[in-house]
Design a protein around this motif. Sequence first.
Motif, PDB file in Angstrom:
ATOM      1  N   SER A 593       4.347  20.775 -21.544  1.00 60.05           N
ATOM      2  CA  SER A 593       4.472  20.873 -20.564  1.00 60.05           C
ATOM      3  C   SER A 593       3.377  20.280 -19.276  1.00 60.05           C
ATOM      4  N   LEU A 594       2.147  20.615 -19.708  1.00 61.10           N
ATOM      5  CA  LEU A 594       1.069  19.585 -19.839  1.00 61.10           C
ATOM      6  C   LEU A 594       0.827  18.176 -19.730  1.00 61.10           C
ATOM      7  N   TRP A 595       1.047  17.485 -20.513  1.00 60.05           N
ATOM      8  CA  TRP A 595       1.679  16.417 -20.151  1.00 60.05           C
ATOM      9  C   TRP A 595       2.417  15.300 -18.433  1.00 60.05           C
ATOM     10  N   ASN A 596       1.721  14.928 -18.124  1.00 55.85           N
ATOM     11  CA  ASN A 596       1.947  14.035 -16.721  1.00 55.85           C
ATOM     12  C   ASN A 596       2.257  12.461 -16.527  1.00 55.85           C
ATOM     13  N   SER A 597       2.926  12.252 -15.932  1.00 51.10           N
ATOM     14  CA  SER A 597       2.665  10.469 -15.722  1.00 51.10           C
ATOM     15  C   SER A 597       1.196  10.647 -15.416  1.00 51.10           C
ATOM     16  N   GLY A 722      -0.788  24.012  -2.332  1.00 47.80           N
ATOM     17  CA  GLY A 722       0.394  24.597  -3.314  1.00 47.80           C
ATOM     18  C   GLY A 722       0.721  22.803  -4.356  1.00 47.80           C
ATOM     19  N   LEU A 723      -0.310  21.843  -4.077  1.00 47.70           N
ATOM     20  CA  LEU A 723      -1.543  21.329  -4.964  1.00 47.70           C
ATOM     21  C   LEU A 723      -1.740  21.406  -5.643  1.00 47.70           C
ATOM     22  N   SER A 748       4.352  21.835  -9.579  1.00 46.86           N
ATOM     23  CA  SER A 748       5.899  21.093 -11.131  1.00 46.86           C
ATOM     24  C   SER A 748       5.353  20.188 -11.906  1.00 46.86           C
ATOM     25  N   GLY A 749       4.206  19.392 -11.703  1.00 45.26           N
ATOM     26  CA  GLY A 749       3.992  17.928 -12.549  1.00 45.26           C
ATOM     27  C   GLY A 749       4.438  17.185 -11.586  1.00 45.26           C
ATOM     28  N   GLU A 750       5.045  17.460 -10.358  1.00 45.84           N
ATOM     29  CA  GLU A 750       5.912  15.471 -10.111  1.00 45.84           C
ATOM     30  C   GLU A 750       4.806  14.918  -8.866  1.00 45.84           C
ATOM     31  N   ALA A 751       5.083  14.009  -8.525  1.00 49.36           N
ATOM     32  CA  ALA A 751       4.779  12.893  -7.788  1.00 49.36           C
ATOM     33  C   ALA A 751       5.239  14.111  -6.483  1.00 49.36           C
ATOM     34  N   ASN A 780       1.928  29.725  -0.423  1.00 45.23           N
ATOM     35  CA  ASN A 780       1.164  28.358  -0.783  1.00 45.23           C
ATOM     36  C   ASN A 780      -0.173  28.657  -2.171  1.00 45.23           C
ATOM     37  N   ILE A 781      -0.316  30.026  -1.980  1.00 41.70           N
ATOM     38  CA  ILE A 781      -1.538  30.114  -3.322  1.00 41.70           C
ATOM     39  C   ILE A 781      -0.969  30.214  -4.128  1.00 41.70           C
ATOM     40  N   HIS A 782      -2.101  29.482  -5.444  1.00 43.15           N
ATOM     41  CA  HIS A 782      -1.503  29.188  -6.775  1.00 43.15           C
ATOM     42  C   HIS A 782      -2.264  31.303  -7.407  1.00 43.15           C
ATOM     43  N   LYS A 783      -0.743  31.613  -7.968  1.00 40.33           N
ATOM     44  CA  LYS A 783      -0.485  32.996  -7.837  1.00 40.33           C
ATOM     45  C   LYS A 783      -1.013  32.070  -9.791  1.00 40.33           C
TER      46      LYS A 783
END
Length: 882
Positions: A593-597, A722-723, A748-751, A780-783
């Motif tokens: 889940s930590l791998w992304n583009s 939320g980014l 979510s790791g998406e663009a 929108n705060i990161h929880k």
Amino acid sequence: MSIALSPDTPVLSCFEQTNPIAQFKHLINVQTQTLKRHFNPNQSVSTLLNAKSKFIDKLLECCWQHFLGTHAHSLALVATGGYGRNELFPHSDIDILIIATADDKEHYQDQLANFSRFLWDIGLKPGQSVRSLEECLEVAAEDQTIFTCLLEMRLITGNKSSFDALKLQLNTRQLWPSEQFFLAKIAEQEQRYQKYHDTAYNLEPNIKEGPGGLRDLQIISWVFKRHYNSSTLRELIKYGYLPKSEYDNLITARDILWRLRYALHTLTKRCEDRLLFDYQRELAKQFGYCNADQQPDVENFMQFYFKTVVDIERLNEMLLQLLNEKLVSKKINLKPIPINSHFASIDGYIEAVNKEVFSEDPLALLEIFLLVQQIPSLKGIRASTVRLIRKNIHRIDAAFRADKQANRLFLKILQQPRGITHELKRMNRYGVLAAYLPDFANIVARMQYDLFHIYTVDEHTLILIRNLRRFSLEKHSQEFPYCSKVFLLLPKPELLYIAALFHDIAKGRGGDHSQLGSHIAYDFCVQHDLPVQDCKLVSWLVGSHLLMSMTAQRKDISDPEVIHTFALQVGSIEYLNYLYLLTVADIRATNPSLWNSWKDTLLKELHIATHNALHRGLHNPIARSERLLDNIKEAKQELFKLGISEAVLEKSWQHLSEDYFLRYSADEIAWHTVAIAASEDCNLPLVLLRPQTHRKSAEIFVYAHNETGIFSICTSSIDQLGLTILDARIITSADQYVLNSFQVLQQSGEAIKDLYQEIHICTSLRQNLLSKQAIKNPKNIHKQSRQARHFPIPTCLTYLEDAFNRYTIIELVATDRAGLLSKIGSAFTELDIQLHDAKITTIGSRAEDMFYVTDLSSRPIIDEERKEYIQKRILELLNEEA
């Protein structure tokens, strides 16, 4: 021990009280507390499971009599599923079936509704169905899961004739014949395994549904019961499926999982089957796993769990294979087909020709895995031979490991074109890998108690090798096409697999596991007679397996000097190719889940840049001045194509420093320039967003007059939106213009793909910059994740050396949380620190951020007293917030 009911509380008398619901709730609570008092984590819970079932039987029988009255014997009340097996855990589902004719269902509709409602009112939450005999048979024929529940049904009270008729019809109508039922259960298990990533070694495992869990035992029981109409697993001995010793192991493993599940239900007060981080410390304590300071020893507790489930996995594999031979394969397939003097093939499984094969030739303990690789028709190792392997494991001793023929066999396994991952996993499951590599035994079932590593160390290692193997196979070439192309350049892929096998082998020993592992790997290579250059390569890969990932994520790889330094560390294109593939596969095997583009592109860029540097020659590195001129030239060419004149360029670039042209690509410079050229100074700040860059992330670009707190406002706003910030470049010109660039992805790791979201981000950020504050939006705060609460990371700030003496480098390690970067930005403003660059790295819940700073005159901060004060003040501010 009789603990089914309190002797002074007759159940029937509850309905004679003023408030029967309260009376029943009280009775249930008394029984729950009684069972809880009797529960001992170190003793079998079978008596407690049976007592709970008997108690519920009594309670349901009483309610049945009350609500059905004189008609109680017209219908049948039946226990199914786990309740039918008399295996009721504190918060298990209570599944019941009421057998009634169509007329009875209509006639007793009100009574049945009142019965069901009352059970809910007293807190039982039953899983209830009311069906006629024909309806039961119809749904059982359509759905094997319903048929499975009915396999274990037993009559609680009511019409015994209806119950017996259903039981008879389930057999005589030949619903789900043994072979068909077996195949359905195998398919069900495969689907279940996929749901849990085909591994039992997730660090928050499900002890019921996960691989090696209770469901694996139940599948054996169901299939066996269907074919033999058996009532107990002990009959596995009677029919020759298990010797008593293995049956005892199976029951011991089941008992451990029962105790764990019972403890989980008791602890959580609900039907919880997941060993979540929230409960692992308390359970470790309950089960007696404490360290010298009497603190819960979670790692050893979980290792105890994982070793239990690997036993169940192995027994499940063996028993299902034997049942397959009995129920599915034809007798003609069970004739042995000779393979060599040691082994034959039976029904597609390799089997030792006699019980003395491994005692007469211990090397056959490795040869058997090589043969499975080399003969495509083989599906695996026959259960009786797995048993022999386990019995002869002790023969893999120091003399065996020093045997050159054994060494050659092991290397051959790693050199095969197919089956490497499968056989290494099989060798691990049967204990052969740990026996042959004693250092590997140290990491078997060893968990790492953090949020970054989601598998045990041995499972992570084998997943890493699987990932490497996929790079080599044409059928997977589209997953990571660049990696697949690089893999083709490797002269000896087996060296990569050896490095992967040893890269974490020294985990848990204390000290630098990379360097310790490097020595272990070198000794292995020498023992296995690899050429000196191969020994050095493998040893270097193990010792340096974190180097590329740390460079890519924590340094500015657009800087020619960073690339040159990394190229000097790597030394050759061959070493670079091996390291690149190992790095990509390792990150993905640690936590998918930590791998992304972003990471994919970053590592690819580092590989290409370093490849070019090595190709050019380490004696002839690209100079900063050369890189500067190249970038300006390429950017101009791009801009001239867009119709931007030289005069416009000069005006747009008047505030930009050499540092800017060094750190941005020509493509980025052109994008910025077009926007700057179209803006008047009075319209600043300028906020732009490019939804997808060449690194597959979104880029937010801010161009503004330098004012206090810009970085803090930007980071806080981005967090509120939320980014996730992946990277930040901060440039302040001599005449006080700032150019801040943030690479971001959605959480979510998406663009970012939504035009409206792009507009909202730019508008919100610009408004906050104009108002000089980030307006908070709680939605929108990161929880902080549930898991992160169990891994508090002490905030630590240290100074690192800058090899080029341009900046003071501050490394911050802390628990990742909302507003962390914003707080840092505010601290820099308060302390008159100028931020030039930031490398943002989040590993699970751990933030590892690097800040490249100077004083307000753009000089490194070297005064030790001031550095000490900065460190103290930043820690104070962050700890206040935490």
